[in-house]
Design a protein around this motif. Structure first.
Motif: not given
Length: 146
Positions: A37-39, A43-45, A75-79
């Motif tokens: 998720t962007p949220f 936070l991780l970044f 999108m890539f994290g979701t994939a």
């Protein structure tokens, strides 16, 4: 619908699962779900940038992403998260082989980033990729020798 078009689990003794396949998928799930998720990715970044500064690590700090950058990361994290779930549920040798090749590619891109001045925080991810690449490949090779 014919029987050949349905998805069934093979019942032959040849269908053996390399021991590290599911474990590698669980690792991927843990590592990537935060990027889905962007949220949470933001936070991780932020945490990665904090670690970079706190330990005064060499290389360029990860950049802050705008909404479009976070969209692509997510999108890539979701994939990758969904791919990990698929391998947790069905750790078939062919899926593990595809994932092992993907780990080799991911490792190359991380090495490329490091050689181009990226923060050494990337090394944590690189170690994980190389470790699971070796474990999964060794399992696939053992399976092939049977």
């Amino acid at each position: 619908m014919t029987q050949s078009s349905t998805i069934t689990r093979p019942l032959t003794a040849d269908f053996d699962r390399p021991r590290w396949g599911r474990a590698g998928a669980v690792y991927d799930l843990i590592v990537t779900v935060g990027f889905a998720t962007p949220f949470t990715a933001s936070l991780l970044f932020d945490a990665t940038r904090w670690i970079h500064d706190a330990f005064d690590l060499p290389g360029a700090q990860l950049p802050a992403f705008d909404a479009a950058g976070l969209m692509f990361v997510s999108m890539f994290g979701t994939a990758v998260t969904m791919w990990a779930l698929a391998r947790v549920l069905r750790p078939e040798p062919r899926f593990i082989a595809i994932d092992t090749a993907g780990r080799a590619a991911f490792s190359l891109w991380m090495i490329w980033a490091l050689l181009n001045g990226q923060s050494t925080t990337v090394v944590v991810f690189l170690i994980g990729e190389v470790l699971w690449l070796v474990l999964q490949l060794s399992g696939l090779l053992r399976l092939r020798r049977r």
